[in-house]
Design a protein around this motif. Structure first.
Motif, PDB file in Angstrom:
ATOM      1  N   GLU A  20       1.000  -3.709  -6.218  1.00  0.00           N
ATOM      2  CA  GLU A  20       1.169  -2.390  -5.527  1.00  0.00           C
ATOM      3  C   GLU A  20      -0.189  -1.578  -5.793  1.00  0.00           C
ATOM      4  O   GLU A  20      -0.685  -1.380  -6.837  1.00  0.00           O
ATOM      5  CB  GLU A  20       2.181  -1.771  -6.290  1.00  0.00           C
ATOM      6  N   ILE A  21      -0.652  -0.891  -4.649  1.00  0.00           N
ATOM      7  CA  ILE A  21      -1.945  -0.221  -4.571  1.00  0.00           C
ATOM      8  C   ILE A  21      -1.680   0.976  -3.888  1.00  0.00           C
ATOM      9  O   ILE A  21      -1.292   1.173  -2.620  1.00  0.00           O
ATOM     10  CB  ILE A  21      -3.099  -1.115  -3.623  1.00  0.00           C
ATOM     11  N   GLU A  55      -1.877  10.120   5.607  1.00  0.00           N
ATOM     12  CA  GLU A  55      -3.275  10.361   5.953  1.00  0.00           C
ATOM     13  C   GLU A  55      -4.037  10.155   4.374  1.00  0.00           C
ATOM     14  O   GLU A  55      -5.171  10.742   4.563  1.00  0.00           O
ATOM     15  CB  GLU A  55      -3.410  11.956   6.393  1.00  0.00           C
ATOM     16  N   ALA A  56      -3.461   9.288   3.667  1.00  0.00           N
ATOM     17  CA  ALA A  56      -4.449   8.983   2.486  1.00  0.00           C
ATOM     18  C   ALA A  56      -5.434   7.990   2.711  1.00  0.00           C
ATOM     19  O   ALA A  56      -6.369   7.960   1.864  1.00  0.00           O
ATOM     20  CB  ALA A  56      -3.519   8.714   1.186  1.00  0.00           C
ATOM     21  N   GLY A  57      -5.238   7.036   3.862  1.00  0.00           N
ATOM     22  CA  GLY A  57      -6.084   5.989   3.984  1.00  0.00           C
ATOM     23  C   GLY A  57      -5.464   4.754   3.748  1.00  0.00           C
ATOM     24  O   GLY A  57      -6.240   3.781   3.744  1.00  0.00           O
ATOM     25  N   LYS A  58      -4.057   4.580   3.906  1.00  0.00           N
ATOM     26  CA  LYS A  58      -3.453   3.260   3.654  1.00  0.00           C
ATOM     27  C   LYS A  58      -3.700   2.269   4.666  1.00  0.00           C
ATOM     28  O   LYS A  58      -3.920   1.278   4.550  1.00  0.00           O
ATOM     29  CB  LYS A  58      -1.983   3.505   3.737  1.00  0.00           C
ATOM     30  N   ILE A  67      -5.031   1.902  -8.472  1.00  0.00           N
ATOM     31  CA  ILE A  67      -5.049   3.287  -7.798  1.00  0.00           C
ATOM     32  C   ILE A  67      -6.427   3.053  -7.424  1.00  0.00           C
ATOM     33  O   ILE A  67      -7.423   3.186  -8.012  1.00  0.00           O
ATOM     34  CB  ILE A  67      -4.713   4.301  -8.570  1.00  0.00           C
ATOM     35  N   ILE A  68      -6.693   3.782  -5.935  1.00  0.00           N
ATOM     36  CA  ILE A  68      -7.792   3.861  -5.271  1.00  0.00           C
ATOM     37  C   ILE A  68      -7.883   5.388  -4.986  1.00  0.00           C
ATOM     38  O   ILE A  68      -7.259   5.907  -4.202  1.00  0.00           O
ATOM     39  CB  ILE A  68      -8.017   3.131  -4.053  1.00  0.00           C
ATOM     40  N   PHE A 117       0.934  -1.228  -0.041  1.00  0.00           N
ATOM     41  CA  PHE A 117      -0.113  -0.054   0.056  1.00  0.00           C
ATOM     42  C   PHE A 117       0.857   1.292  -0.004  1.00  0.00           C
ATOM     43  O   PHE A 117       1.712   1.519   0.919  1.00  0.00           O
ATOM     44  CB  PHE A 117      -0.961   0.020   1.152  1.00  0.00           C
ATOM     45  N   THR A 118       0.834   2.110  -0.883  1.00  0.00           N
ATOM     46  CA  THR A 118       1.591   3.301  -1.107  1.00  0.00           C
ATOM     47  C   THR A 118       0.515   4.512  -1.127  1.00  0.00           C
ATOM     48  O   THR A 118      -0.717   4.263  -1.223  1.00  0.00           O
ATOM     49  CB  THR A 118       2.399   3.173  -2.333  1.00  0.00           C
TER      50      THR A 118
END
Length: 142
Positions: A108-109, A12-15, A138-139, A7-8
Motif C-alpha cells: 500500500e503506497i 489530486e494527490a498525484g496517485k 508514504i510519498i 495507491f491511496t
C-alpha cells in the motif's frame, strides 16, 4: 500470489502520475501482464492505448460497493494478471482490499500532496491517521 500495489491518497494527490510511472517502469523491466483497477478519476487520465500496447488492461470501479471479492475476482479471472495495480479512492475504506487479497501480497503506497495536507489533516484527522497507519510506503509530493 499475484502482487497487488494499492495507491491511496486524496483527490489530486498525484496517485495517477505515481501509478503511471510505476507501471511504465515495471513494464519496461519485465513486461508482465498487468491489471490496473481505477477507482477514482481526477484531472490526470491514463492513455489506455499506450498502456494496452505494453500489456496493461484497465478496468474501472466507480462505487465502493463494487470493490468486493466477487466483482474483483471476476476482473482477475477475465484478465489473468501477473500483477495488479489499484488506484484506490481516497475516501473509501482502506480495509476493503485487505478482505479481497491476502495482506501479504499487498503493498500500500500512500501519496500525499503537501500543499493540501494541512487542510485534510485539520478536517479529516482520524481518516488520515488510519490511512497513514495502514500504508507500507508514504510519498510526499508537490
Amino acid at each position: 500470489m499475484v502482487p497487488v500495489y494499492i495507491f491511496t491518497g486524496f483527490i489530486e494527490a498525484g496517485k495517477t502520475t505515481a501509478a503511471r510511472e510505476l507501471i511504465l517502469s515495471m513494464q519496461q523491466a519485465d513486461y508482465k501482464k498487468t491489471l490496473l483497477i481505477v477507482c477514482e478519476q481526477g484531472e490526470e487520465d491514463y492513455d489506455c492505448q499506450e498502456l494496452e500496447d505494453i500489456g496493461v488492461t484497465i478496468k474501472y470501479i466507480e462505487n465502493e460497493s463494487d470493490m468486493e471479492d466477487d466483482q474483483v475476482g471476476y476482473l482477475v479471472s477475465e484478465v489473468r494478471p501477473e500483477r495488479i495495480i489499484v488506484e484506490y479512492n481516497g475516501m473509501w475504506n482502506i480495509d476493503r482490499p485487505k478482505v479481497i487479497w491476502d495482506p501479504e501480497q499487498i503493498l500500500e503506497i500512500m501519496i500525499i500532496d503537501t500543499s493540501s495536507f494541512d487542510m485534510y489533516l485539520s478536517n479529516l484527522k482520524v481518516m488520515i491517521a488510519d490511512k497513514i497507519r495502514s500504508a507500507d510506503l508514504i510519498i510526499f509530493g508537490r
